[in-house]
Motif scaffolding. Sequence first.
Motif, PDB file in Angstrom:
ATOM      1  N   TRP A  42       0.889  -1.367   0.174  1.00 56.16           N
ATOM      2  CA  TRP A  42      -0.062   0.098  -0.108  1.00 56.16           C
ATOM      3  C   TRP A  42       0.931   1.079  -0.011  1.00 56.16           C
ATOM      4  O   TRP A  42       1.825   1.388   0.682  1.00 56.16           O
ATOM      5  CB  TRP A  42      -1.030  -0.050   1.130  1.00 56.16           C
ATOM      6  CG  TRP A  42      -2.250  -0.962   1.110  1.00 56.16           C
ATOM      7  CD1 TRP A  42      -1.985  -2.119   2.035  1.00 56.16           C
ATOM      8  CD2 TRP A  42      -3.098  -1.143   0.338  1.00 56.16           C
ATOM      9  NE1 TRP A  42      -3.155  -2.850   1.624  1.00 56.16           N
ATOM     10  CE2 TRP A  42      -4.034  -2.085   0.823  1.00 56.16           C
ATOM     11  CE3 TRP A  42      -3.697   0.009  -0.516  1.00 56.16           C
ATOM     12  CZ2 TRP A  42      -4.984  -2.392   0.051  1.00 56.16           C
ATOM     13  CZ3 TRP A  42      -4.937  -0.407  -1.150  1.00 56.16           C
ATOM     14  CH2 TRP A  42      -5.703  -1.577  -0.539  1.00 56.16           C
ATOM     15  N   VAL A  43       0.271   2.068  -0.721  1.00 62.22           N
ATOM     16  CA  VAL A  43       0.861   3.773  -0.908  1.00 62.22           C
ATOM     17  C   VAL A  43      -0.006   4.690  -0.506  1.00 62.22           C
ATOM     18  O   VAL A  43      -1.167   4.363  -1.151  1.00 62.22           O
ATOM     19  CB  VAL A  43       1.816   3.691  -2.305  1.00 62.22           C
ATOM     20  CG1 VAL A  43       2.111   5.380  -2.342  1.00 62.22           C
ATOM     21  CG2 VAL A  43       2.914   2.804  -2.103  1.00 62.22           C
ATOM     22  N   SER A  44       0.270   5.651   0.052  1.00 61.24           N
ATOM     23  CA  SER A  44      -0.586   6.781  -0.019  1.00 61.24           C
ATOM     24  C   SER A  44      -1.185   7.121  -1.118  1.00 61.24           C
ATOM     25  O   SER A  44      -0.362   7.508  -1.834  1.00 61.24           O
ATOM     26  CB  SER A  44      -0.140   7.819   0.964  1.00 61.24           C
ATOM     27  OG  SER A  44      -0.800   9.103   0.804  1.00 61.24           O
ATOM     28  N   ILE A  45      -2.471   7.366  -1.414  1.00 64.90           N
ATOM     29  CA  ILE A  45      -2.835   8.042  -2.792  1.00 64.90           C
ATOM     30  C   ILE A  45      -2.640   9.482  -2.922  1.00 64.90           C
ATOM     31  O   ILE A  45      -2.470   9.962  -3.824  1.00 64.90           O
ATOM     32  CB  ILE A  45      -4.450   7.645  -3.018  1.00 64.90           C
ATOM     33  CG1 ILE A  45      -4.645   7.821  -4.332  1.00 64.90           C
ATOM     34  CG2 ILE A  45      -5.335   8.536  -2.069  1.00 64.90           C
ATOM     35  CD1 ILE A  45      -5.916   7.239  -4.862  1.00 64.90           C
ATOM     36  N   ASN A  46      -2.560  10.013  -1.574  1.00 63.61           N
ATOM     37  CA  ASN A  46      -2.269  11.596  -1.820  1.00 63.61           C
ATOM     38  C   ASN A  46      -0.733  11.531  -2.333  1.00 63.61           C
ATOM     39  O   ASN A  46      -0.294  12.596  -3.050  1.00 63.61           O
ATOM     40  CB  ASN A  46      -2.346  12.191  -0.457  1.00 63.61           C
ATOM     41  CG  ASN A  46      -3.658  12.578  -0.033  1.00 63.61           C
ATOM     42  OD1 ASN A  46      -4.563  12.921  -1.154  1.00 63.61           O
ATOM     43  ND2 ASN A  46      -4.177  12.605   1.039  1.00 63.61           N
ATOM     44  N   ALA A  47       0.174  10.639  -1.779  1.00 64.37           N
ATOM     45  CA  ALA A  47       1.674  10.806  -1.852  1.00 64.37           C
ATOM     46  C   ALA A  47       1.671  10.479  -3.614  1.00 64.37           C
ATOM     47  O   ALA A  47       2.705  11.053  -3.925  1.00 64.37           O
ATOM     48  CB  ALA A  47       2.428   9.890  -1.072  1.00 64.37           C
ATOM     49  N   LEU A  48       1.071   9.406  -4.125  1.00 66.29           N
ATOM     50  CA  LEU A  48       1.195   9.071  -5.363  1.00 66.29           C
ATOM     51  C   LEU A  48       0.803  10.196  -6.229  1.00 66.29           C
ATOM     52  O   LEU A  48       1.441  10.416  -7.608  1.00 66.29           O
ATOM     53  CB  LEU A  48       0.374   7.806  -5.640  1.00 66.29           C
ATOM     54  CG  LEU A  48       0.122   7.336  -7.056  1.00 66.29           C
ATOM     55  CD1 LEU A  48       1.656   6.929  -7.483  1.00 66.29           C
ATOM     56  CD2 LEU A  48      -0.819   6.265  -7.318  1.00 66.29           C
ATOM     57  N   THR A  49      -0.215  10.833  -5.961  1.00 59.70           N
ATOM     58  CA  THR A  49      -0.736  11.746  -6.778  1.00 59.70           C
ATOM     59  C   THR A  49       0.109  13.027  -6.923  1.00 59.70           C
ATOM     60  O   THR A  49       0.621  13.698  -8.007  1.00 59.70           O
ATOM     61  CB  THR A  49      -2.000  12.477  -6.353  1.00 59.70           C
ATOM     62  OG1 THR A  49      -3.029  11.542  -6.412  1.00 59.70           O
ATOM     63  CG2 THR A  49      -2.644  13.585  -7.239  1.00 59.70           C
ATOM     64  N   ALA A  50       0.732  13.295  -5.601  1.00 57.41           N
ATOM     65  CA  ALA A  50       1.754  14.404  -5.647  1.00 57.41           C
ATOM     66  C   ALA A  50       3.015  14.004  -6.406  1.00 57.41           C
ATOM     67  O   ALA A  50       3.866  14.903  -7.058  1.00 57.41           O
ATOM     68  CB  ALA A  50       2.096  14.729  -4.303  1.00 57.41           C
ATOM     69  N   SER A  51       3.356  12.635  -6.547  1.00 57.08           N
ATOM     70  CA  SER A  51       4.600  12.333  -7.156  1.00 57.08           C
ATOM     71  C   SER A  51       4.324  12.399  -8.454  1.00 57.08           C
ATOM     72  O   SER A  51       5.259  12.725  -9.422  1.00 57.08           O
ATOM     73  CB  SER A  51       4.767  10.758  -6.753  1.00 57.08           C
ATOM     74  OG  SER A  51       6.053  10.327  -7.371  1.00 57.08           O
ATOM     75  N   VAL A  52       3.110  11.838  -9.182  1.00 53.15           N
ATOM     76  CA  VAL A  52       2.871  12.032 -10.603  1.00 53.15           C
ATOM     77  C   VAL A  52       2.762  13.564 -10.991  1.00 53.15           C
ATOM     78  O   VAL A  52       2.913  13.667 -12.135  1.00 53.15           O
ATOM     79  CB  VAL A  52       1.702  11.158 -11.138  1.00 53.15           C
ATOM     80  CG1 VAL A  52       0.302  11.811 -10.464  1.00 53.15           C
ATOM     81  CG2 VAL A  52       1.484  10.774 -12.371  1.00 53.15           C
ATOM     82  N   THR A  53       2.438  14.535 -10.229  1.00 53.53           N
ATOM     83  CA  THR A  53       2.275  15.882 -10.586  1.00 53.53           C
ATOM     84  C   THR A  53       3.735  16.671 -10.696  1.00 53.53           C
ATOM     85  O   THR A  53       3.745  17.449 -11.383  1.00 53.53           O
ATOM     86  CB  THR A  53       1.234  16.681  -9.746  1.00 53.53           C
ATOM     87  OG1 THR A  53       1.648  16.408  -8.419  1.00 53.53           O
ATOM     88  CG2 THR A  53      -0.385  16.010  -9.972  1.00 53.53           C
ATOM     89  N   ARG A  54       4.599  15.920 -10.024  1.00 55.63           N
ATOM     90  CA  ARG A  54       5.897  16.466 -10.138  1.00 55.63           C
ATOM     91  C   ARG A  54       6.343  16.034 -11.628  1.00 55.63           C
ATOM     92  O   ARG A  54       7.327  16.796 -12.215  1.00 55.63           O
ATOM     93  CB  ARG A  54       6.827  15.880  -9.187  1.00 55.63           C
ATOM     94  CG  ARG A  54       6.643  16.337  -7.828  1.00 55.63           C
ATOM     95  CD  ARG A  54       7.658  16.277  -7.035  1.00 55.63           C
ATOM     96  NE  ARG A  54       7.900  14.732  -6.461  1.00 55.63           N
ATOM     97  CZ  ARG A  54       7.017  14.313  -5.451  1.00 55.63           C
ATOM     98  NH1 ARG A  54       6.460  15.089  -4.510  1.00 55.63           N
ATOM     99  NH2 ARG A  54       7.493  12.859  -5.198  1.00 55.63           N
ATOM    100  N   LYS A  55       5.838  15.117 -12.366  1.00 59.02           N
ATOM    101  CA  LYS A  55       6.294  14.810 -13.691  1.00 59.02           C
ATOM    102  C   LYS A  55       5.418  15.373 -14.671  1.00 59.02           C
ATOM    103  O   LYS A  55       6.090  15.854 -15.778  1.00 59.02           O
ATOM    104  CB  LYS A  55       6.505  13.197 -13.949  1.00 59.02           C
ATOM    105  CG  LYS A  55       6.869  12.717 -15.250  1.00 59.02           C
ATOM    106  CD  LYS A  55       7.171  11.340 -15.187  1.00 59.02           C
ATOM    107  CE  LYS A  55       7.587  10.832 -16.567  1.00 59.02           C
ATOM    108  NZ  LYS A  55       8.853  11.138 -16.988  1.00 59.02           N
ATOM    109  N   TYR A  56       4.060  15.260 -14.382  1.00 64.96           N
ATOM    110  CA  TYR A  56       2.999  15.781 -15.333  1.00 64.96           C
ATOM    111  C   TYR A  56       2.409  16.614 -14.684  1.00 64.96           C
ATOM    112  O   TYR A  56       1.660  16.311 -13.429  1.00 64.96           O
ATOM    113  CB  TYR A  56       2.153  14.645 -15.983  1.00 64.96           C
ATOM    114  CG  TYR A  56       2.875  13.680 -16.640  1.00 64.96           C
ATOM    115  CD1 TYR A  56       3.529  13.672 -17.845  1.00 64.96           C
ATOM    116  CD2 TYR A  56       3.060  12.447 -16.070  1.00 64.96           C
ATOM    117  CE1 TYR A  56       4.025  12.574 -18.372  1.00 64.96           C
ATOM    118  CE2 TYR A  56       3.627  11.089 -16.608  1.00 64.96           C
ATOM    119  CZ  TYR A  56       4.307  11.510 -17.946  1.00 64.96           C
ATOM    120  OH  TYR A  56       4.933  10.555 -18.311  1.00 64.96           O
ATOM    121  N   LYS A  57       1.851  17.879 -14.819  1.00 65.66           N
ATOM    122  CA  LYS A  57       1.053  18.872 -14.402  1.00 65.66           C
ATOM    123  C   LYS A  57      -0.135  18.626 -14.331  1.00 65.66           C
ATOM    124  O   LYS A  57      -0.932  19.228 -13.248  1.00 65.66           O
ATOM    125  CB  LYS A  57       1.462  20.340 -15.087  1.00 65.66           C
ATOM    126  CG  LYS A  57       3.027  20.695 -14.954  1.00 65.66           C
ATOM    127  CD  LYS A  57       3.717  20.590 -13.649  1.00 65.66           C
ATOM    128  CE  LYS A  57       4.938  21.187 -13.697  1.00 65.66           C
ATOM    129  NZ  LYS A  57       5.599  21.058 -12.214  1.00 65.66           N
TER     130      LYS A  57
END
Length: 207
Positions: free
Chosen positions: A59-74
């Motif tokens: 399991w991974v925090s979905i907030n952390a995952l979203t923050a991670s992907v927005t660092r690559k794609y806005k």
Amino acid sequence: MIRKCEEHGCFRGETCPECDQEGQFILDDEREDKLGRFVSGALRHFPEKLGLSMYEDGWVSINALTASVTRKYKWPKKYHVYALVESDEKGRYEISGGKIRAVYGHSVGVVLDYPLYDGEFAYYGVSPEEVDILLDEGIQPVKQKYLHMSTTLEKAIEVAMIHTENPSIFKIDVAAAIDDGLNIMVANDDILLTDEIPADYIVEIYE
């Protein structure tokens, strides 16, 4: 393409498979592919590389995952991740209590906690060149933490055809394996996971 039907939720394609309505546009094909590849890598293969903390059971925090992907794609938002998971016909991910994980396909060292399979048999497709080797050595994972087996012959053929044009399919006595102490888990309706299958449990080969 991902769209959302008000009645039946998110789906892939032009129209809802349940009611044939067009629904609300969520993601085009290009962005669906980019988000899918990112989520797969983050949850299956290299969470630490993306700055994500993963629990032992994947399991991974979905907030952390979203923050991670927005660092690559806005452009991605949290609802895009939810739509990706909800519309995935292969059941590759699950969300619970603000966390997300891949259901199967891990190369990182997770310890999954799914229920044991209560069926009799499983199926595993290989190339003809692998048959004799696996009959001697048993079946072990290749590039993944767990060995993935299919619950039906038809699904095993479908999966094997991705890798070889003329697969051989092993029929595996998983009921006997579980009786002997092997941990064989249900990932979803199609996929079973285990550490390995000794050759003794291969009971038939479909050519």
